[in-house]
Design a protein around this motif. Structure first.
Motif, short mmCIF file in Angstrom:
data_model
loop_
_atom_site.label_atom_id
_atom_site.label_comp_id
_atom_site.label_asym_id
_atom_site.label_seq_id
_atom_site.Cartn_x
_atom_site.Cartn_y
_atom_site.Cartn_z
N HIS A 187 -1.56 0.99 -1.26
CA HIS A 187 -2.21 1.96 -0.36
C HIS A 187 -3.66 1.58 -0.10
CE1 HIS A 187 -3.37 5.79 1.46
NE2 HIS A 187 -4.43 5.73 0.69
N CYS A 188 -4.37 1.25 -1.17
CA CYS A 188 -5.80 0.96 -1.04
C CYS A 188 -6.06 -0.26 -0.16
CB CYS A 188 -6.42 0.73 -2.42
SG CYS A 188 -6.39 2.19 -3.49
N PHE A 189 -5.28 -1.32 -0.33
CA PHE A 189 -5.55 -2.57 0.37
C PHE A 189 -4.84 -2.68 1.71
CE2 PHE A 189 -6.18 -4.31 -4.14
CZ PHE A 189 -7.52 -3.93 -4.13
N PHE A 190 -3.70 -2.03 1.89
CA PHE A 190 -2.99 -2.10 3.17
C PHE A 190 -3.51 -1.09 4.18
CE2 PHE A 190 1.04 -3.56 0.72
CZ PHE A 190 0.58 -4.86 0.71
N TYR A 191 -3.90 0.12 3.70
CA TYR A 191 -4.20 1.21 4.62
C TYR A 191 -5.69 1.60 4.67
CZ TYR A 191 0.84 1.85 5.03
OH TYR A 191 2.17 1.64 5.29
N GLU A 192 -6.41 1.50 3.57
CA GLU A 192 -7.82 1.92 3.58
C GLU A 192 -8.70 0.93 2.82
OE1 GLU A 192 -8.48 6.42 3.45
OE2 GLU A 192 -6.70 6.18 2.18
N PRO A 193 -8.63 -0.36 3.16
CA PRO A 193 -9.39 -1.35 2.38
C PRO A 193 -10.90 -1.16 2.44
CG PRO A 193 -8.48 -2.31 4.40
CD PRO A 193 -7.85 -0.97 4.24
N GLN A 194 -11.41 -0.80 3.61
CA GLN A 194 -12.86 -0.66 3.75
C GLN A 194 -13.41 0.44 2.84
OE1 GLN A 194 -14.19 -0.07 7.76
NE2 GLN A 194 -16.36 -0.10 7.23
N THR A 217 -9.02 14.47 -8.53
CA THR A 217 -8.16 14.77 -7.39
C THR A 217 -6.72 14.30 -7.59
OG1 THR A 217 -8.73 12.67 -6.32
CG2 THR A 217 -10.08 14.59 -5.77
N GLY A 218 -6.48 13.50 -8.62
CA GLY A 218 -5.20 12.80 -8.69
C GLY A 218 -5.24 11.64 -7.72
N PHE A 219 -4.22 10.81 -7.72
CA PHE A 219 -4.21 9.67 -6.82
C PHE A 219 -3.83 10.11 -5.42
CE2 PHE A 219 -3.47 7.23 -10.86
CZ PHE A 219 -4.69 6.57 -10.83
N GLN A 220 -4.77 10.00 -4.49
CA GLN A 220 -4.55 10.40 -3.11
C GLN A 220 -4.12 9.17 -2.31
OE1 GLN A 220 -5.08 13.85 -2.10
NE2 GLN A 220 -5.04 13.92 -4.32
N GLY A 221 -2.86 8.81 -2.45
CA GLY A 221 -2.35 7.67 -1.69
C GLY A 221 -1.58 6.69 -2.54
N LEU A 222 -0.28 6.58 -2.29
CA LEU A 222 0.57 5.59 -2.94
C LEU A 222 1.48 5.00 -1.86
CD1 LEU A 222 1.59 7.67 -6.11
CD2 LEU A 222 -0.02 5.76 -6.08
N ALA A 223 1.59 3.68 -1.82
CA ALA A 223 2.36 3.01 -0.77
C ALA A 223 3.67 2.48 -1.32
CB ALA A 223 1.54 1.87 -0.17
N SER A 224 4.78 2.80 -0.65
CA SER A 224 6.09 2.39 -1.14
C SER A 224 6.26 0.87 -1.13
CB SER A 224 7.20 3.05 -0.30
OG SER A 224 7.04 2.75 1.07
N HIS A 225 5.70 0.20 -0.09
CA HIS A 225 5.82 -1.26 -0.06
C HIS A 225 5.09 -1.88 -1.25
CE1 HIS A 225 6.51 -0.13 4.19
NE2 HIS A 225 7.34 -1.15 4.19
N GLY A 226 3.92 -1.35 -1.56
CA GLY A 226 3.18 -1.85 -2.71
C GLY A 226 3.90 -1.55 -4.01
N GLY A 227 4.51 -0.35 -4.10
CA GLY A 227 5.23 0.01 -5.31
C GLY A 227 6.40 -0.92 -5.55
#
Length: 276
Positions: free
Chosen positions: A74-81, A104-114
């Motif tokens: 999520h961090c690198f594919f969708y919101e890297p900046q 806040t807990g983890f705000q963003g998890l990507a299925s492709h990355g998982g």
């Protein structure tokens, strides 16, 4: 409810633990999904008389790899900046608000990355345990459809990752964001993943199908990410930069995984054995 429209306004937080830690339906869906996957694979290990100690170790690898991969994806594919500017928030469940940090807990998890993290974890596991990687991946794939479906239901409870507006006569209104009837794409995906689970279980139990190494995981990749690719056409883009793209990031990331599924089926020609 009016006509075919469902109004959805469920609070994503079930309760707050110790007045600090919010317990969310999304977190619960992850726990339920992981538990379902584990129980399904455990049944397979028991049926095939593989020591459960092997599964316990594999489970730890997959849990760590899956969570790390989902978060980093999520961090690198969708919101890297954003995350390059706020690196502490990548692996810590906090967010900077002014001069302070809030949990806040983890705000963003990507299925492709998982999924990528799970594959890497399995590779590391088989290097240590000297087991057949495609045999392991075939069995893990059996439970992943149920896990993915549970996670998407968590997205629905969170009123997130929803679809584009429908024609107005049907759909779901996610009132926490707007009053527009939308495609409930979380439920579309959950239904597709449950169907994939049923298909893989049928293949596994069928005595008429030659189950070569990699057949089940190859089919899993093909079906899951073809479904994901198609559903993305009616899903809202997750981040702004996708608006200028002809296909979005979820679709771009799905293409190599579909091709990987075909490649695994093509090259998986060795007999099914647990050991290499």
């Amino acid at each position: 409810m009016k006509d075919g429209i469902i109004n959805w306004n469920v609070d994503p937080e079930i309760f707050i633990l110790f007045d600090t830690f919010p317990v969310r339906y999304y977190s619960l869906s992850w726990v339920i999904g992981c538990a379902l996957c584990y129980l399904i694979v455990k049944k397979v290990y028991q049926k095939e008389k593989i020591p459960l100690e092997n599964l316990e170790q594999l489970t730890m690898y997959i849990l760590i790899g899956g969570l790390l991969g989902a978060r980093l994806g999520h961090c690198f594919f969708y919101e890297p900046q954003y995350y390059f500017q706020n690196p502490l928030e990548i692996l810590l469940p906090i967010q900077k608000v002014g001069e302070t940090f809030q949990f806040t807990g983890f705000q963003g998890l990507a299925s492709h990355g998982g999924l990528t993290g799970i594959v890497i974890a399995i590779i590391l596991y088989v290097r240590k345990s000297n087991t057949n990687i495609l045999w392991i991946m075939d069995r893990v794939a059996l439970g992943c459809g149920a896990m993915a479906a549970s996670i998407r239901i968590g997205n629905f409870m969170n009123s997130e990752v929803y679809g584009k507006p429908t024609n107005g006569n049907w759909g779901v209104v996610f009132e926490r964001d707007d009053l527009i009837p939308r495609h409930p794409t979380q439920l579309y995906e959950a239904g597709a993943y449950l169907l994939i689970f049923v298909v893989l279980m049928f293949i596994y139990k069928s005595k008429k199908i030659e189950r070569r190494n990699g057949l089940m995981v190859g089919i899993f990749f093909i079906l899951m990410f073809t479904a994901r690719f198609m559903i993305e056409f009616v899903k809202e883009n997750q981040v702004g930069f996708e608006d200028s793209m002809s296909i979005n990031m979820g679709q771009i990331l799905s293409i190599p995984l579909i091709l990987l599924g075909f490649a695994i089926i093509y090259y998986g020609k060795k007999p099914l054995t647990y050991k290499t």
